[in-house]
Write an enzyme that holds these catalytic residues in place. Structure first.
Site, PDB file in Angstrom:
ATOM      1  N   ASP A  26      86.719  56.744  72.241  1.00 42.60           N
ATOM      2  CA  ASP A  26      86.727  57.192  73.630  1.00 42.60           C
ATOM      3  C   ASP A  26      85.768  56.377  74.482  1.00 42.60           C
ATOM      4  O   ASP A  26      86.056  56.071  75.642  1.00 42.60           O
ATOM      5  CB  ASP A  26      86.368  58.687  73.702  1.00 42.60           C
ATOM      6  N   SER A  61      99.199  62.597  76.510  1.00 42.46           N
ATOM      7  CA  SER A  61      97.943  62.986  75.876  1.00 42.46           C
ATOM      8  C   SER A  61      97.099  63.736  76.913  1.00 42.46           C
ATOM      9  O   SER A  61      97.612  64.118  77.970  1.00 42.46           O
ATOM     10  CB  SER A  61      97.254  61.720  75.402  1.00 42.46           C
ATOM     11  N   LEU A  62      95.828  63.899  76.624  1.00 41.80           N
ATOM     12  CA  LEU A  62      94.953  64.596  77.581  1.00 41.80           C
ATOM     13  C   LEU A  62      93.776  63.700  77.936  1.00 41.80           C
ATOM     14  O   LEU A  62      93.248  63.002  77.054  1.00 41.80           O
ATOM     15  CB  LEU A  62      94.382  65.864  76.945  1.00 41.80           C
ATOM     16  N   GLU A  65      91.560  76.995  75.952  1.00 46.86           N
ATOM     17  CA  GLU A  65      92.085  77.138  74.585  1.00 46.86           C
ATOM     18  C   GLU A  65      91.352  76.226  73.626  1.00 46.86           C
ATOM     19  O   GLU A  65      90.726  75.261  74.046  1.00 46.86           O
ATOM     20  CB  GLU A  65      93.565  76.701  74.576  1.00 46.86           C
ATOM     21  N   LYS A 118      91.070  73.253  71.094  1.00 45.08           N
ATOM     22  CA  LYS A 118      91.790  71.997  70.893  1.00 45.08           C
ATOM     23  C   LYS A 118      91.920  71.816  69.382  1.00 45.08           C
ATOM     24  O   LYS A 118      90.936  71.547  68.688  1.00 45.08           O
ATOM     25  CB  LYS A 118      91.023  70.840  71.532  1.00 45.08           C
ATOM     26  N   ASP A 130      92.705  70.209  65.918  1.00 42.87           N
ATOM     27  CA  ASP A 130      92.620  68.817  65.486  1.00 42.87           C
ATOM     28  C   ASP A 130      93.698  68.538  64.447  1.00 42.87           C
ATOM     29  O   ASP A 130      93.478  68.640  63.242  1.00 42.87           O
ATOM     30  CB  ASP A 130      91.223  68.558  64.902  1.00 42.87           C
ATOM     31  N   TYR A 172     101.260  75.451  71.954  1.00 40.78           N
ATOM     32  CA  TYR A 172     100.452  75.666  73.155  1.00 40.78           C
ATOM     33  C   TYR A 172     101.077  75.183  74.462  1.00 40.78           C
ATOM     34  O   TYR A 172     100.421  75.177  75.490  1.00 40.78           O
ATOM     35  CB  TYR A 172      99.066  75.025  72.999  1.00 40.78           C
ATOM     36  N   LYS A 219      93.244  74.238  81.106  1.00 42.57           N
ATOM     37  CA  LYS A 219      94.504  73.980  81.813  1.00 42.57           C
ATOM     38  C   LYS A 219      94.583  74.835  83.070  1.00 42.57           C
ATOM     39  O   LYS A 219      94.146  75.994  83.043  1.00 42.57           O
ATOM     40  CB  LYS A 219      95.702  74.362  80.929  1.00 42.57           C
ATOM     41  N   LYS A 221      85.544  67.537  74.615  1.00 49.29           N
ATOM     42  CA  LYS A 221      85.459  67.328  73.168  1.00 49.29           C
ATOM     43  C   LYS A 221      84.066  67.634  72.621  1.00 49.29           C
ATOM     44  O   LYS A 221      83.060  67.267  73.237  1.00 49.29           O
ATOM     45  CB  LYS A 221      85.865  65.899  72.828  1.00 49.29           C
ATOM     46  N   CYS A 249      71.017  53.915  33.244  1.00 48.89           N
ATOM     47  CA  CYS A 249      72.043  54.950  33.319  1.00 48.89           C
ATOM     48  C   CYS A 249      71.450  56.309  32.912  1.00 48.89           C
ATOM     49  O   CYS A 249      70.886  56.425  31.816  1.00 48.89           O
ATOM     50  CB  CYS A 249      73.206  54.585  32.399  1.00 48.89           C
ATOM     51  N   CYS A 270      73.382  57.191  29.397  1.00 51.99           N
ATOM     52  CA  CYS A 270      73.252  56.474  28.121  1.00 51.99           C
ATOM     53  C   CYS A 270      72.061  55.527  28.103  1.00 51.99           C
ATOM     54  O   CYS A 270      71.794  54.890  27.090  1.00 51.99           O
ATOM     55  CB  CYS A 270      74.534  55.706  27.822  1.00 51.99           C
ATOM     56  N   CYS A 298      77.030  51.503  35.560  1.00 50.17           N
ATOM     57  CA  CYS A 298      76.600  51.433  34.167  1.00 50.17           C
ATOM     58  C   CYS A 298      77.636  50.547  33.472  1.00 50.17           C
ATOM     59  O   CYS A 298      78.819  50.888  33.443  1.00 50.17           O
ATOM     60  CB  CYS A 298      76.577  52.830  33.548  1.00 50.17           C
ATOM     61  N   CYS A 310      79.118  54.679  26.959  1.00 51.44           N
ATOM     62  CA  CYS A 310      78.480  55.691  27.809  1.00 51.44           C
ATOM     63  C   CYS A 310      79.324  56.979  27.752  1.00 51.44           C
ATOM     64  O   CYS A 310      80.484  56.985  28.194  1.00 51.44           O
ATOM     65  CB  CYS A 310      78.390  55.157  29.231  1.00 51.44           C
TER      66      CYS A 310
HETATM   67  S1  IVH Z   1      97.999  70.703  75.861  1.00 50.78           S
HETATM   68  C1  IVH Z   1     100.431  67.174  78.319  1.00 50.78           C
HETATM   69  N1  IVH Z   1      96.595  72.229  74.305  1.00 50.78           N
HETATM   70  O1  IVH Z   1      95.199  67.188  71.874  1.00 50.78           O
HETATM   71  C2  IVH Z   1      99.555  67.420  77.149  1.00 50.78           C
HETATM   72  N2  IVH Z   1      96.904  69.963  73.647  1.00 50.78           N
HETATM   73  O2  IVH Z   1      93.831  64.730  72.699  1.00 50.78           O
HETATM   74  C3  IVH Z   1      99.458  68.883  76.888  1.00 50.78           C
HETATM   75  N3  IVH Z   1      95.894  69.413  71.466  1.00 50.78           N
HETATM   76  O3  IVH Z   1      98.059  65.464  72.937  1.00 50.78           O
HETATM   77  C4  IVH Z   1      98.649  69.131  75.712  1.00 50.78           C
HETATM   78  N4  IVH Z   1      95.096  71.414  71.039  1.00 50.78           N
HETATM   79  O4  IVH Z   1      98.173  66.866  70.729  1.00 50.78           O
HETATM   80  C5  IVH Z   1      97.090  71.000  74.499  1.00 50.78           C
HETATM   81  N5  IVH Z   1      95.434  73.739  73.023  1.00 50.78           N
HETATM   82  C6  IVH Z   1      95.904  72.515  73.201  1.00 50.78           C
HETATM   83  C7  IVH Z   1      95.704  71.481  72.256  1.00 50.78           C
HETATM   84  C8  IVH Z   1      96.221  70.213  72.530  1.00 50.78           C
HETATM   85  C9  IVH Z   1      95.231  70.174  70.587  1.00 50.78           C
HETATM   86  C10 IVH Z   1      96.170  67.977  71.258  1.00 50.78           C
HETATM   87  C11 IVH Z   1      97.498  67.492  71.784  1.00 50.78           C
HETATM   88  C12 IVH Z   1      97.125  66.478  72.811  1.00 50.78           C
HETATM   89  C13 IVH Z   1      95.808  65.992  72.279  1.00 50.78           C
HETATM   90  C14 IVH Z   1      94.988  65.253  73.285  1.00 50.78           C
END
Ligand code: IVH
Length: 696
Positions: free
Chosen positions: A38, A83-84, A113, A115, A117, A236, A299, A323, A417, A420, A435, A441
């Site tokens: 990042d 992505s976000l 919410e 996130k 992984d 989600y 969101k 994050k 070791c 032994c 070793c 051994c």
């Molecule tokens: S909303 C338009 N909600 O994190 C994108 N994403 O790093 C809407 N992720 O691409 C995504 N938990 O794969 C959303 N509660 C959550 C999430 C979530 C994990 C992931 C998702 C996203 C990535 C971004």
């Protein structure tokens, strides 16, 4: 920064980020931490903003990384799968809130919410039935993993009617005829630990984290295996035409009513203070969750406002991810054990005051090697930071010097070791101490015996205790000794009865049927895991060819690099190991691969072919195809090479060398025509080298 310098840095960053993306999404083996990635991405964004003339549509700032795998069929996403935008700083969450307020006023709420992984998934339900599951892919098209997703137990194949519903009553929200719901496939810690433990036992590379384990498992070719991986799903984000909801929260509640897995760990917040409270709560509490979370997603909750804010090419403007920094715990180092593994590597393992980390109590942590101990300047009695990494036991990442007491002591990595007493040798490249007493051994011997019998090797029903007994009574010293055991000998062991002895012998008898690749794996050659053993066995066909192979010949095998080639070569240079093989042969174990594949044609007779790059089939399959048409594979180009078969991303060095030596370069399509037409038209004898060739 000078403009020229900026240009160089931009190119450099793009290259690093592209490679990191490939490692992350395709190899499932990240080379950078999320934080490092990042930060580099942010640096690139800043430079591209400052020098817009260097902007490029294929920059990693402009699109999400791609997880596309050619083994799967791809389908376009109905709505781009983005992505976000993410941040590690609460002030940037405030900036996100300010931007939203500027766009839509201040009468909106936030859905906060976890996130999760894992790896993103997009499910389509048609008439209440799961129709298709696509990965994110490159955001525009995704891999079709429907077959695999059907093995994930908490994803319903069929939506269910809410409890209390009777056919005549009105459903609170009937599901739309068709809708998409997106979420994350993740691997809970318990399944992750189990999987990595197994992989380590089998000398396979453990997954670096549950996210990589989840995406690797989701892309398994054999979908039945997916069921054993313990994957779970959380959803989600619902999408569709004319959905009957005005807020995101309503949509998720309805999804949950229909039986879809939706997390209840979310909250509607009305201010940045409430968001911060939620973040802080979960930054601590996540350590008690049974799965990995790497942040909080914030969101805009009202769907018309989401629409109004819209999207950039990469992110929604209505959401942001905060994050968490990698999860750490601080605890006291009590002592260090030096453990000898079955390959002789001596690993320092820290004994810690028990501490809670990522859902489990941690008592032991890896210290890797002597160099790392020195770098950390670690002392017994220090307070140390532990983090969960890929290995099954967590690792120590730092020492809290401010808490160092006066009574700490400096640990000494042993010179001999611990098992032994043999003087250890240090492998500088790996920074590991070994070793060298492989044949004397006890820990190494017992480790090899246990490995030989293990499930993925010879699959003989016996535990570590049996091996201990046999070894301590000097009945078994090396793996070939197992096949000299008799019922009489076994009955001399404490606690053994007729039945247990017979069962053990029967299991040994059964092991004679185990395929050559597994026998090769069972020998316990350092770095030769299951996959490598399979490639080597397939490539050479029998043990004699492997034992007599030169290092160069070993390097011709897929998956075999310098280190593995050296290790195999060394192993078979030892007289003792050759002896073991010949005794195992006599005992009736299989040392030949299954019958060679059918000969398809002789079109490549007398031709030596070098392959490079990726093809529509695996490289091993391509090599088998060459052999099946009478050709010979070679790893390096020389004047004797008939042609270079170049696939996608063929090595530039190989291409250059082929050109320099005047060796023809042909594509997979041309190659297929060559062998295809050979199979159909036996009269076609035109020499390969004289054909129209293309360079790409
Ligand atoms: S909303 C338009 N909600 O994190 C994108 N994403 O790093 C809407 N992720 O691409 C995504 N938990 O794969 C959303 N509660 C959550 C999430 C979530 C994990 C992931 C998702 C996203 C990535 C971004």
């Amino acid at each position: 920064m000078e403009k020229a310098q900026a240009y160089i840095r931009i190119q450099e960053l793009r290259e690093v980020l592209r490679e990191a993306n490939r490692q992350y999404y395709v190899e499932n083996s990240p080379t950078l931490s999320d934080y490092e990635f990042d930060m580099l991405l942010k640096e690139l964004e800043a430079l591209e903003k400052e020098y817009p003339e260097f902007m490029s549509p294929d920059s990693p700032t402009q699109h999400v990384g791609s997880d596309i795998k050619k083994e799967f069929e791809q389908f376009p996403h109905r709505y781009p799968m983005l992505s976000l935008g993410n941040t590690y700083d609460i002030s940037e969450v405030q900036a996100f809130a300010d931007r939203a307020t500027k766009g839509i006023g201040n009468s909106f709420t936030y859905s906060c919410e976890l996130k999760f992984d894992g790896t993103a998934i997009c499910l389509t339900y048609r008439n209440g039935r799961l129709f298709r599951a696509l990965t994110r892919g490159d955001g525009t098209v995704g891999d079709d993993v429907t077959r695999n997703v059907r093995h994930i137990s908490n994803i319903p194949q069929q939506l269910s009617v809410p409890q209390g519903f009777t056919p005549t009553a009105q459903r609170p929200h009937p599901w739309p005829d068709e809708f998409e719901i997106r979420g994350e496939i993740y691997m809970p810690w318990s399944a992750f630990d189990r999987l990595n433990e197994e992989r380590l036992k089998d000398e396979e590379q453990p997954f670096a984290n549950p996210r990589n384990a989840a995406s690797g498992s989701l892309k398994l070719i054999d979908s039945r295996q997916v069921a054993n991986r313990g994957l779970e799903c959380t959803l989600y984000h619902m999408l569709g035409e004319n959905l009957p909801f005005t807020t995101h929260d309503q949509a998720l509640k309805a999804a949950s009513d229909w039986g879809l897995p939706v997390s209840d760990k979310r909250r509607i917040c009305r201010s940045i203070e409430e968001i911060e409270e939620f973040i802080n709560h979960w930054d601590t509490e996540r350590k008690n969750l049974p799965y990995a979370t790497d942040g909080i997603v914030i969101k805009v909750n009202e769907l018309p406002y989401q629409e109004e804010l819209g999207y950039t090419s990469k992110f929604p403007r209505w959401a942001v991810a905060y994050k968490f920094k990698a999860e750490q715990a601080l605890t006291k180092l009590i002592s260090i054990d030096y453990q000898v593994g079955r390959t002789g590597a001596v690993t320092p393992v820290a004994n810690l005051e028990p501490v809670q980390l990522s859902g489990t109590i941690v008592k032991r942590a890896s210290l890797h090697n002597a160099d790392q101990m020195e770098q950390l300047d670690i002392h017994i009695g220090d307070y140390v930071y532990v983090e969960k990494g890929g290995e099954i036991i967590p690792k120590i990442t730092g020492v809290e010097l401010s808490q160092r007491g006066a009574d700490v002591t400096l640990p000494h990595f042993p010179a001999f070791c611990p098992d032994c007493g043999t003087a250890l040798i240090k492998d500088e490249e790996e920074a590991k101490s070994f070793c060298p007493n492989q044949t004397g051994c006890p820990t190494q011997i017992k480790g090899r015996l246990v490995h030989f019998l293990s499930r993925k090797a010879m699959n003989v029903i016996a535990g570590d205790a049996t091996v201990d007994q046999l070894f301590n009574k000097a009945l078994v010293w090396n793996v070939a000794d197992f096949y000299d055991l008799t019922k009489e000998l076994l009955l001399t062991l404490e606690g053994w009865k007729e039945r247990s002895a017979e069962r053990f012998l029967k299991s040994l008898q059964e092991s004679r049927k185990v395929g050559f690749d597994r026998v090769l794996f069972a020998l316990g050659i350092r770095y030769v895991g299951e996959t490598t053993a399979r490639s080597v066995a397939r490539h050479f066909g029998n043990i004699d060819a492997i034992m007599n192979a030169t290092k160069e010949e070993l390097l011709n095998v897929d998956d075999v690099g310098e280190v593995i080639a050296e290790s195999i070569f060394e192993f078979f240079s030892e007289e003792a190991n050759r002896d073991i093989v010949s005794r195992l042969k006599e005992a009736g174990l299989r040392f030949e691969a299954d019958a060679a594949p059918e000969q398809l044609s002789a079109e490549l007779e007398g031709k030596t072919i070098v392959i490079s790059g990726n093809f529509s089939i695996s490289r091993d399959e391509m090599k088998a195809l060459i052999a099946a048409n009478g050709g010979k594979n070679s790893g390096s180009i020389s004047g004797k090479t008939s042609f270079l078969l170049a696939g996608e991303k063929a090595g530039p060095e190989k291409l250059k060398k082929a050109e320099a030596l005047g060796v023809s370069i042909i594509s997979e399509e041309e190659f297929r025509q060559m062998i295809g037409s050979a199979a159909e038209q036996e009269h076609m004898t035109e020499p390969v080298d004289g054909e129209q060739l293309s360079l790409f």
